[in-house]
Design a protein around this motif. Structure first.
Motif, PDB file in Angstrom:
ATOM      1  N   ASP A 192       0.812  -1.215   0.000  1.00  0.00           N
ATOM      2  CA  ASP A 192       0.000   0.000   0.000  1.00  0.00           C
ATOM      3  C   ASP A 192       0.849   1.269   0.000  1.00  0.00           C
ATOM      4  OD1 ASP A 192      -2.392  -1.339  -0.099  1.00  0.00           O
ATOM      5  OD2 ASP A 192      -2.753  -1.279   2.056  1.00  0.00           O
ATOM      6  N   ILE A 193       2.024   1.209   0.600  1.00  0.00           N
ATOM      7  CA  ILE A 193       2.860   2.405   0.712  1.00  0.00           C
ATOM      8  C   ILE A 193       3.853   2.517  -0.444  1.00  0.00           C
ATOM      9  CG2 ILE A 193       2.668   2.457   3.222  1.00  0.00           C
ATOM     10  CD1 ILE A 193       5.459   1.211   3.359  1.00  0.00           C
ATOM     11  N   VAL A 194       3.811   1.573  -1.377  1.00  0.00           N
ATOM     12  CA  VAL A 194       4.791   1.546  -2.474  1.00  0.00           C
ATOM     13  C   VAL A 194       4.199   2.180  -3.719  1.00  0.00           C
ATOM     14  CG1 VAL A 194       6.127   0.050  -4.002  1.00  0.00           C
ATOM     15  CG2 VAL A 194       5.941  -0.503  -1.567  1.00  0.00           C
ATOM     16  N   LYS A 195       4.950   3.108  -4.322  1.00  0.00           N
ATOM     17  CA  LYS A 195       4.556   3.719  -5.573  1.00  0.00           C
ATOM     18  C   LYS A 195       5.303   3.017  -6.704  1.00  0.00           C
ATOM     19  CE  LYS A 195       2.064   6.982  -3.609  1.00  0.00           C
ATOM     20  NZ  LYS A 195       0.591   7.049  -3.744  1.00  0.00           N
ATOM     21  N   LEU A 196       4.566   2.403  -7.610  1.00  0.00           N
ATOM     22  CA  LEU A 196       5.208   1.627  -8.666  1.00  0.00           C
ATOM     23  C   LEU A 196       4.326   1.615  -9.906  1.00  0.00           C
ATOM     24  CD1 LEU A 196       7.674  -0.234  -9.244  1.00  0.00           C
ATOM     25  CD2 LEU A 196       6.247  -2.161  -8.523  1.00  0.00           C
ATOM     26  N   ASP A 197       4.923   1.963 -11.052  1.00  0.00           N
ATOM     27  CA  ASP A 197       4.226   1.905 -12.332  1.00  0.00           C
ATOM     28  C   ASP A 197       4.451   0.513 -12.909  1.00  0.00           C
ATOM     29  OD1 ASP A 197       2.945   2.440 -14.708  1.00  0.00           O
ATOM     30  OD2 ASP A 197       4.652   3.486 -15.609  1.00  0.00           O
ATOM     31  N   VAL A 198       3.386  -0.278 -12.985  1.00  0.00           N
ATOM     32  CA  VAL A 198       3.515  -1.692 -13.342  1.00  0.00           C
ATOM     33  C   VAL A 198       2.841  -1.975 -14.681  1.00  0.00           C
ATOM     34  CG1 VAL A 198       2.920  -4.051 -12.671  1.00  0.00           C
ATOM     35  CG2 VAL A 198       3.664  -2.421 -10.941  1.00  0.00           C
ATOM     36  N   ARG A 199       3.633  -2.456 -15.623  1.00  0.00           N
ATOM     37  CA  ARG A 199       3.101  -2.932 -16.900  1.00  0.00           C
ATOM     38  C   ARG A 199       3.055  -4.458 -16.953  1.00  0.00           C
ATOM     39  NH1 ARG A 199       7.407  -0.424 -20.656  1.00  0.00           N
ATOM     40  NH2 ARG A 199       8.603  -0.550 -18.697  1.00  0.00           N
ATOM     41  N   ASP A 200       4.020  -5.107 -16.295  1.00  0.00           N
ATOM     42  CA  ASP A 200       4.125  -6.565 -16.323  1.00  0.00           C
ATOM     43  C   ASP A 200       4.439  -7.086 -14.935  1.00  0.00           C
ATOM     44  OD1 ASP A 200       4.289  -7.555 -19.393  1.00  0.00           O
ATOM     45  OD2 ASP A 200       5.258  -5.593 -19.202  1.00  0.00           O
ATOM     46  N   LEU A 224      20.160 -18.172  -6.266  1.00  0.00           N
ATOM     47  CA  LEU A 224      19.955 -18.318  -7.710  1.00  0.00           C
ATOM     48  C   LEU A 224      18.609 -17.742  -8.126  1.00  0.00           C
ATOM     49  CD1 LEU A 224      21.342 -21.944  -8.207  1.00  0.00           C
ATOM     50  CD2 LEU A 224      22.518 -19.764  -8.563  1.00  0.00           C
ATOM     51  N   PHE A 225      17.617 -17.875  -7.260  1.00  0.00           N
ATOM     52  CA  PHE A 225      16.315 -17.278  -7.513  1.00  0.00           C
ATOM     53  C   PHE A 225      16.437 -15.760  -7.560  1.00  0.00           C
ATOM     54  CE2 PHE A 225      12.555 -15.234  -5.713  1.00  0.00           C
ATOM     55  CZ  PHE A 225      11.537 -15.714  -6.525  1.00  0.00           C
ATOM     56  N   LEU A 226      17.133 -15.173  -6.592  1.00  0.00           N
ATOM     57  CA  LEU A 226      17.302 -13.717  -6.566  1.00  0.00           C
ATOM     58  C   LEU A 226      18.060 -13.238  -7.793  1.00  0.00           C
ATOM     59  CD1 LEU A 226      18.203 -13.132  -2.805  1.00  0.00           C
ATOM     60  CD2 LEU A 226      15.970 -12.898  -3.921  1.00  0.00           C
ATOM     61  N   ARG A 227      19.017 -14.021  -8.243  1.00  0.00           N
ATOM     62  CA  ARG A 227      19.790 -13.666  -9.443  1.00  0.00           C
ATOM     63  C   ARG A 227      18.891 -13.599 -10.668  1.00  0.00           C
ATOM     64  NH1 ARG A 227      24.944 -17.042  -8.968  1.00  0.00           N
ATOM     65  NH2 ARG A 227      24.886 -15.918  -6.975  1.00  0.00           N
ATOM     66  N   GLU A 228      17.963 -14.552 -10.766  1.00  0.00           N
ATOM     67  CA  GLU A 228      17.009 -14.542 -11.880  1.00  0.00           C
ATOM     68  C   GLU A 228      16.046 -13.360 -11.776  1.00  0.00           C
ATOM     69  OE1 GLU A 228      16.054 -16.792 -14.911  1.00  0.00           O
ATOM     70  OE2 GLU A 228      18.104 -16.146 -14.566  1.00  0.00           O
ATOM     71  N   CYS A 229      15.645 -13.029 -10.544  1.00  0.00           N
ATOM     72  CA  CYS A 229      14.784 -11.862 -10.362  1.00  0.00           C
ATOM     73  C   CYS A 229      15.482 -10.603 -10.864  1.00  0.00           C
ATOM     74  CB  CYS A 229      14.421 -11.701  -8.882  1.00  0.00           C
ATOM     75  SG  CYS A 229      13.296 -12.968  -8.236  1.00  0.00           S
ATOM     76  N   TRP A 230      16.753 -10.471 -10.532  1.00  0.00           N
ATOM     77  CA  TRP A 230      17.524  -9.310 -11.001  1.00  0.00           C
ATOM     78  C   TRP A 230      17.571  -9.281 -12.529  1.00  0.00           C
ATOM     79  CZ3 TRP A 230      19.687  -5.005  -8.937  1.00  0.00           C
ATOM     80  CH2 TRP A 230      20.630  -4.326  -9.718  1.00  0.00           C
ATOM     81  N   ARG A 231      17.740 -10.434 -13.138  1.00  0.00           N
ATOM     82  CA  ARG A 231      17.849 -10.511 -14.599  1.00  0.00           C
ATOM     83  C   ARG A 231      16.582 -10.033 -15.292  1.00  0.00           C
ATOM     84  NH1 ARG A 231      16.272 -13.858 -18.618  1.00  0.00           N
ATOM     85  NH2 ARG A 231      15.381 -15.429 -17.209  1.00  0.00           N
ATOM     86  N   VAL A 232      15.417 -10.454 -14.804  1.00  0.00           N
ATOM     87  CA  VAL A 232      14.181 -10.185 -15.547  1.00  0.00           C
ATOM     88  C   VAL A 232      13.513  -8.870 -15.153  1.00  0.00           C
ATOM     89  CG1 VAL A 232      13.799 -12.654 -15.844  1.00  0.00           C
ATOM     90  CG2 VAL A 232      12.648 -11.458 -13.984  1.00  0.00           C
ATOM     91  N   LEU A 233      13.908  -8.291 -14.014  1.00  0.00           N
ATOM     92  CA  LEU A 233      13.301  -7.023 -13.609  1.00  0.00           C
ATOM     93  C   LEU A 233      13.830  -5.872 -14.454  1.00  0.00           C
ATOM     94  CD1 LEU A 233      13.323  -7.257  -9.710  1.00  0.00           C
ATOM     95  CD2 LEU A 233      11.293  -6.948 -11.143  1.00  0.00           C
ATOM     96  N   ARG A 234      12.942  -4.957 -14.764  1.00  0.00           N
ATOM     97  CA  ARG A 234      13.353  -3.720 -15.409  1.00  0.00           C
ATOM     98  C   ARG A 234      13.998  -2.798 -14.371  1.00  0.00           C
ATOM     99  NH1 ARG A 234       7.743  -3.982 -18.072  1.00  0.00           N
ATOM    100  NH2 ARG A 234       8.173  -4.890 -20.114  1.00  0.00           N
ATOM    101  N   GLU A 235      14.717  -1.802 -14.869  1.00  0.00           N
ATOM    102  CA  GLU A 235      15.285  -0.792 -13.984  1.00  0.00           C
ATOM    103  C   GLU A 235      14.175  -0.157 -13.145  1.00  0.00           C
ATOM    104  OE1 GLU A 235      17.900   1.898 -12.151  1.00  0.00           O
ATOM    105  OE2 GLU A 235      18.340   0.107 -13.325  1.00  0.00           O
ATOM    106  N   GLY A 236      14.377  -0.116 -11.828  1.00  0.00           N
ATOM    107  CA  GLY A 236      13.371   0.423 -10.933  1.00  0.00           C
ATOM    108  C   GLY A 236      12.287  -0.561 -10.550  1.00  0.00           C
ATOM    109  N   GLY A 237      12.434  -1.820 -10.969  1.00  0.00           N
ATOM    110  CA  GLY A 237      11.441  -2.834 -10.634  1.00  0.00           C
ATOM    111  C   GLY A 237      11.574  -3.313  -9.196  1.00  0.00           C
ATOM    112  N   LEU A 238      10.582  -4.080  -8.758  1.00  0.00           N
ATOM    113  CA  LEU A 238      10.486  -4.491  -7.351  1.00  0.00           C
ATOM    114  C   LEU A 238      10.241  -5.990  -7.260  1.00  0.00           C
ATOM    115  CD1 LEU A 238      10.218  -3.372  -4.349  1.00  0.00           C
ATOM    116  CD2 LEU A 238       7.742  -3.378  -4.759  1.00  0.00           C
ATOM    117  N   VAL A 239      10.968  -6.659  -6.365  1.00  0.00           N
ATOM    118  CA  VAL A 239      10.663  -8.045  -6.021  1.00  0.00           C
ATOM    119  C   VAL A 239      10.046  -8.057  -4.635  1.00  0.00           C
ATOM    120  CG1 VAL A 239      13.029  -8.459  -5.173  1.00  0.00           C
ATOM    121  CG2 VAL A 239      11.552 -10.392  -5.739  1.00  0.00           C
TER     122      VAL A 239
END
Length: 266
Positions: free
Chosen positions: A21-29, A120-135
């Motif tokens: 609720d407190i996070v501002k994020l523009d999400v397309r995917d 390894l999971f976190l590494r994949e999250c980094w790979r697929v996230l766009r700049e400014g993305g959130l896990v």
């Protein structure tokens, strides 16, 4: 997770969404790991009505039921279905079936405790996230099922969580994998049981024990409650143009360095 524990997945997903609720994020995917036919789709569609949902499907889940669950709350899924993968593929290859820099939000609900190496999971999250993305994630912490450790029933083969990481372990791993501003917290949930059969069903679904159904379980030895340690966390993918740091020194790709020219006047 298996079918008997879907109610827990929905409950934790709702708590994760409240924390957003407190996070501002523009999400397309959005990438859901794991995705399952649950109530979380309605909450995500309400929060991010224009987002496309990509799925890593829980083994054994019906893709048709999943499709119905999505399209019932988000008509865009009818025309812009996202990429689909499976948890078995993730476990075997430590890879998501999705391209680099392709999602803005990764929503992982009660998964990390079942992975051999969460890094390894976190590494994949980094790979697929766009700049400014959130896990955003939740998982079962090491105190989960602590009441079971004193049991000696021959009908139960108790198991440790595959990755019994506490929130400090995961927070450190996020920093190592270059995520920014990690936030970790946890809570204990206590489940009370009037019927031992329900307890047996839940501990098997949670992966805390294998039940030998050919033997009579010593019902009197079973506890009447079960503690779940739920760990929550989120972190940002910021500065993806920086190569991985070494000895606290970050190396910048030369292509990311702009050159300013000066014209001398005479």
């Amino acid at each position: 997770m298996t079918q008997p524990i879907k109610w827990l997945q929905d409950e934790i997903a709702e708590r994760m969404l409240q924390k957003l609720d407190i996070v501002k994020l523009d999400v397309r995917d959005i990438l859901l790991i794991p995705d399952f036919p649950g109530n979380h789709h309605a909450s995500l569609a309400k929060r991010f009505p224009r987002a496309r949902i990509h799925s890593v499907i829980e083994d054994g889940s019906s893709r048709f039921q999943l499709w119905i669950s999505k399209t019932a709350v988000n008509w865009r899924s009818l025309f812009s279905g996202g990429a689909v993968g499976s948890l078995s593929h993730l476990r075997d290859n430590n890879k998501f079936s999705i391209s680099d820099h392709s999602v803005d939000l990764i929503f992982s609900n009660l998964l990390l405790q079942d992975l051999v190496d969460p890094k390894l999971f976190l590494r994949e999250c980094w790979r697929v996230l766009r700049e400014g993305g959130l896990v955003v994630f939740s998982y079962l912490g090491p105190d989960t099922g602590k009441e079971l450790r004193a049991l000696s029933s021959s009908s139960l083969q108790l198991k440790n969580l595959i990755s019994p990481w506490d929130m400090h372990d995961l927070g450190d791993a996020l920093v190592v994998e270059r995520f920014a501003d990690p936030v970790m917290d946890m809570e204990y949930l206590t489940l009370d049981y009037q019927k031992s059969e329900l307890l047996l069903s839940d501990i098997e679904a949670l992966g805390l024990a294998n039940v030998n159904h050919h033997l009579d379980v010593e019902i009197d030895d079973l506890p009447h409650k079960l503690t779940l340690e739920i760990v929550y966390g989120h972190a940002w993918a910021i500065g993806k143009h920086l190569a991985k740091s070494h000895d606290s020194v970050a190396f910048i790709d030369v292509n990311q360095i702009g050159r300013k020219t000066r014209t001398d006047s005479h």
